[in-house]
Enzyme design. Structure first.
Site, PDB file in Angstrom:
ATOM      1  N   HIS A  46      48.170  55.552  44.813  1.00  0.00           N
ATOM      2  CA  HIS A  46      46.877  55.128  45.337  1.00  0.00           C
ATOM      3  C   HIS A  46      45.872  54.769  44.254  1.00  0.00           C
ATOM      4  CE1 HIS A  46      48.728  56.274  49.091  1.00  0.00           C
ATOM      5  NE2 HIS A  46      47.898  55.381  49.606  1.00  0.00           N
ATOM      6  N   GLU A  60      55.633  52.391  59.012  1.00  0.00           N
ATOM      7  CA  GLU A  60      55.847  52.651  57.579  1.00  0.00           C
ATOM      8  C   GLU A  60      56.937  53.683  57.336  1.00  0.00           C
ATOM      9  OE1 GLU A  60      52.212  54.009  55.747  1.00  0.00           O
ATOM     10  OE2 GLU A  60      51.697  55.317  57.406  1.00  0.00           O
ATOM     11  N   ASP A  62      54.622  52.260  51.942  1.00  0.00           N
ATOM     12  CA  ASP A  62      55.437  53.425  52.277  1.00  0.00           C
ATOM     13  C   ASP A  62      56.798  53.019  52.809  1.00  0.00           C
ATOM     14  OD1 ASP A  62      54.095  55.808  51.568  1.00  0.00           O
ATOM     15  OD2 ASP A  62      52.578  55.351  53.074  1.00  0.00           O
ATOM     16  N   CYS A  90      49.696  45.353  56.186  1.00  0.00           N
ATOM     17  CA  CYS A  90      48.540  45.787  55.389  1.00  0.00           C
ATOM     18  C   CYS A  90      48.963  46.438  54.080  1.00  0.00           C
ATOM     19  CB  CYS A  90      47.647  46.728  56.191  1.00  0.00           C
ATOM     20  SG  CYS A  90      48.441  48.269  56.640  1.00  0.00           S
TER      21      CYS A  90
HETATM   22  C1  PEP Z   1      51.158  51.406  53.209  1.00  0.00           C
HETATM   23  O1  PEP Z   1      51.815  52.449  53.183  1.00  0.00           O
HETATM   24  O2  PEP Z   1      51.631  50.279  53.015  1.00  0.00           O
HETATM   25  C2  PEP Z   1      49.706  51.445  53.473  1.00  0.00           C
HETATM   26  C3  PEP Z   1      49.005  50.370  53.680  1.00  0.00           C
HETATM   27  O3  PEP Z   1      49.093  52.645  53.451  1.00  0.00           O
HETATM   28  P1  PEP Z   1      48.837  53.507  52.131  1.00  0.00           P
HETATM   29  O4  PEP Z   1      49.107  52.638  50.939  1.00  0.00           O
HETATM   30  O5  PEP Z   1      47.419  53.973  52.180  1.00  0.00           O
HETATM   31  O6  PEP Z   1      49.816  54.622  52.236  1.00  0.00           O
HETATM   32 MG    MG Z   2      51.065  54.302  53.962  1.00  0.00          MG
END
Ligand code: PEP
Ligand code: MG
Length: 764
Positions: A369, A613, A637, A684
């Site tokens: 992150h 995911e 994920d 996303c």
């Molecule tokens: C993902 O897992 O692609 C996502 C958009 O969520 P995060 O990156 O916050 O886990």
């Molecule tokens: Mg995610």
């Protein structure tokens, strides 16, 4: 055997200078294994030679003088085969090569083990014996284990050695190239800045000085200040603590006496050119080790006192060197590259944005992150620079390549000039893209693609940047992470209201709390062996309905008078989780509806969606589609779980790729299924914000892509320059590829043909 091995490795690790450490190692191994010789050779890939760097048993005069080609002799053979070689009679081996300087005529038995770190042979360690005999399996196993344990230390020492030399931009000799994982694309040129450096001896990296008298003056001045501090402390405690406890101050005074510690520290500076802090560390750590090894527990305790006092002296040395300000208080005045063991969201939020040109996080990987936050801010970042202490980069001139993951410390002048030229080119291209940002995202063959923004880091930053655009993913956990307790319903309400209002004409998708994994809450510690497979996302919030309900209530209240709220559930694995969440959302809806408008009131019913995911969810799309209004694919994920590669672990970063044909096939299946069930679907994950990724997703049938604000304009430009008909033709060959590299090749070729190659650099 294991204890002996551990002890040797510990002893060696305590010696900060590589040559001395290796010298000690071969001596201890020779003694422990009772062999006639133990030697070590280190590899130099530029010259393709292995150099004898230490020996006990062969001629010492040969150290640093015997150079063996990578494909020469038995040493070369061990390196080439990357496995141990155990020979009864070395002289009669066909690969034996005679080096008269080492004087090994009388040795027959030979055992060599390669020293390997991250698939690279760093050197070879050997045992030799006069007798003609085969080394036992135990001996072989010992040497192999030892070689594996010291490999990391050798790799670290090599990096540290190169970084320890003081230097300025443009100096020719000390440039060091380090390799990490590309975290956020872009190039940066600035000075390393490590916030909150903890100054203590254990973390202090030893380095030599070119100005011995200044180092001695630094040491003496620091001791004077420390003496005054200790006196002040001692008198302020008079009468408040027992006399025997106060006797510790006498020990402090004795140690501060110039004839005690001072004499040895100054000798180290004068004779070996260590700087003040390093000389202090070397002297004190050897004293402390002697005390620690004493039988008497009272004397063992004194080791702590010595270290404690010396840490005070060290801090005063550093304060003096940095003009009486601790490095923590150092002002950030120039283009800076933030360097930390683990760059956190609060650290990024606090750093003055106008001076932040790059980020280096020693831990983490391309989809952790921290990297996602860096991308959202549009700041180039390199992650997973393993084996480098952040202290070593503090204050150093650095060039950072966020495309390839390369970091150049103390760059040579011409390389820096070249880099600056590339930075200027990049700025030119983004200006061009900027000018056309208002044009709608429609492909050459008139297919409209909805582009949405991923937000959460800073509402103002992301939403002001992108007026006129919906929010495909608002990561609510980031504001939770920036606080010291769970935000109240009112605090959450204000925040969500601001987000919903900032894009009132568009859909805004607020994701329920997705903590766990690599997103810890400082006030809600979760200690798990395997956090990415653990208590994460909806699993945690369903177990804590009080947290979930407060959040949903805040979202619903914030949506009053608007009709753009979408609520999204992360980490859905099974339909019962959706059912449980829907029940709670329904409960909150009725409560809020009544509170706001009385019974029968008309609060707009939000759309509810789930993230796809977790791989299991791909196989339940029909069941999920019958329960929810929309899907959003979390490709970050999904990639980690499909490939079984921790997105946060730099060691396996080369295995993590959303362009793996298996991941792309899964994404294609999802698009087909969602379209078949008439359920809207967005992507996303980070893939949607990459030119190659966007091309492939459009080809698969996705028409909604959500990405960080920084990439939005770039992807808009890509969309306007491609045609759906063409990318649909490209897709079958891509899905049939063997490897991610083959996918890159095909997609890059397409982008190049469309004059879009400038938007990507090697590796994306
Ligand atoms: C993902 O897992 O692609 C996502 C958009 O969520 P995060 O990156 O916050 O886990
Ligand atoms: Mg995610």
């Amino acid at each position: 055997m294991l204890t002996t091995l551990k002890r040797i490795v510990q002893e060696v690790n305590r010696i900060p200078v590589l040559d001395e450490a290796i010298g000690h190692l071969v001596l201890r191994v020779k003694q422990t294994m009772q062999v006639d010789a133990c030697s070590m050779y280190l590899a130099d890939y530029q010259t393709q030679l292995l150099t004898l760097v230490a020996t006990e048993g062969l001629a010492k005069s040969a150290v640093n003088r015997v150079l063996i080609g990578f494909s020469e002799g038995l040493i070369g053979l061990v390196g080439q085969r990357e496995e141990p070689l155990n020979i009864i009679d070395a002289h009669n081996h066909p690969r034996f090569k005679y080096y008269p300087e080492v004087e090994e005529e009388h040795f027959n038995a030979f055992l060599g083990a390669p020293i390997i770190h991250q698939r690279k042979v760093l050197g070879v360690i050997t045992l030799q014996q006069r007798d003609k005999r085969r080394f036992s399996e135990d001996e072989e196993a010992f040497l192999v284990t030892l070689a594996a344990q010291i490999a990391l230390e050798i790799a670290n020492a090599e990096i540290r050695g190169a970084l320890r030399t003081p230097s300025k931009i443009g100096q020719l000799t000390s440039q060091k190239n380090l390799h990490g994982v590309a975290g956020s694309s872009g190039l940066a040129c600035g000075t390393g800045y490590q916030p909150n450096i903890k100054i203590d001896l254990s973390r202090w990296q030893v380095k030599r000085t070119t100005d011995v008298s200044a180092a001695i003056a630094d040491y003496r001045a620091a001791v004077d200040i420390t003496r005054r501090e200790v006196e002040g402390l001692s008198s302020s405690l008079e009468g408040t603590i027992p006399e025997d406890v106060r006797s510790i101050f006498q020990l402090y005074h004795q140690l501060l006496d110039a004839n005690s510690l001072g004499r040895e520290v100054e000798a180290k500076i004068k004779q070996q050119d260590w700087d003040a802090g390093s000389a202090l560390k070397l002297v004190v750590e050897s004293y402390a080790a002697q005390f620690e090894n004493m039988e008497d527990p009272y004397m063992q305790e004194r080791a702590i006192d010595i270290i404690d006092l010396s840490n005070r002296i060290l801090r005063n040395i550093v304060a003096r060197a940095s003009g009486h300000k601790g490095p923590q208080q150092r002002r950030i005045e120039t283009d800076s590259i933030l360097v930390a063991e683990e760059v956190s969201a609060p650290m990024l939020a606090e750093f003055p944005r106008k001076h932040l040109v790059g980020i280096i996080s020693i831990r983490g990987s391309n989809n952790s992150h921290t990297a996602i936050l860096a991308r959202a801010m549009g700041v180039p970042a390199v992650m997973g620079l393993n084996n480098v202490s952040p202290e070593l980069l503090d204050g150093k001139p650095i060039l950072l390549d966020g495309y390839s993951g390369e970091v150049i410390v103390n760059p040579q002048r011409h390389i820096e000039a070249e880099f600056k030229h590339l930075i200027a080119e990049e700025q030119e291209l983004s200006k061009k893209i900027e000018q056309e940002a208002v044009k709608p995202s429609v492909t050459e063959d008139e297919h409209a693609i909805t582009l949405l923004v991923n937000a959460g880091l800073s509402v103002e930053l992301e939403l002001q940047q992108e007026q006129g655009c919906g929010v495909g993913l608002y990561r609510t956990e980031i504001p939770f992470m920036l606080r010291e307790r769970f935000p109240s319903e009112r605090e959450q309400f204000e925040l969500y209201r601001q987000v919903l209002h900032s894009a009132a004409e568009h859909e805004v998708t607020l994701r329920t709390l997705d903590v766990g994994g690599d997103k810890p809450l400082p006030y809600f510690p979760i200690n798990e062996e395997n956090p990415f497979l653990g208590w994460r996302g909806v699993r945690l919030t369903l177990d804590h309905p009080e947290i979930f309900l407060v959040q949903i209530r805040a979202m619903l209240r914030a949506s009053a008078g608007l009709d753009n709220l979408h609520i999204m559930l992360p980490m859905i694995t099974s339909v019962n989780e959706v059912d449980d969440a829907l029940r709670l959302i329904d409960q909150a809806y009725h409560e809020v509806n009544e509170e706001l408008q009385g019974p029968g009131g008309l609060l707009y019913k939000p759309k509810i969606g789930v993230m796809l995911e977790v791989p299991a969810a791909i196989y339940q799309i029909p069941q999920l589609a019958s329960r929810v209004d929309f899907f959003s694919v979390g490709s970050n994920d999904l990639t980690q779980y499909l490939l079984a590669v921790d997105r946060n672990n730099a060691r396996v970063a080369n295995l993590y790729s959303s362009y793996h044909p298996a991941v792309l096939n899964a994404l294609a299946t999802i698009a087909t299924q969602c379209n078949a069930h008439n359920t809207p679907v967005t992507v996303c994950g980070e893939l949607a914000g990459e030119p190659g990724g966007a091309v492939l997703l459009v080809a698969m049938g996705y028409r909604k892509l959500s990405m960080n604000a920084h990439n939005l304009r770039k992807i808009n430009w890509v969309i306007r320059n491609i045609s759906v008909a063409e990318v649909e033709q490209l897709l079958p060959a891509v899905l049939a590829c063997d490897l991610p590299a083959d996918v890159f090749e095909r997609v890059n070729k397409y982008l190049d043909n469309k004059q879009l190659g400038g938007l990507t650099r090697a590796g994306w």
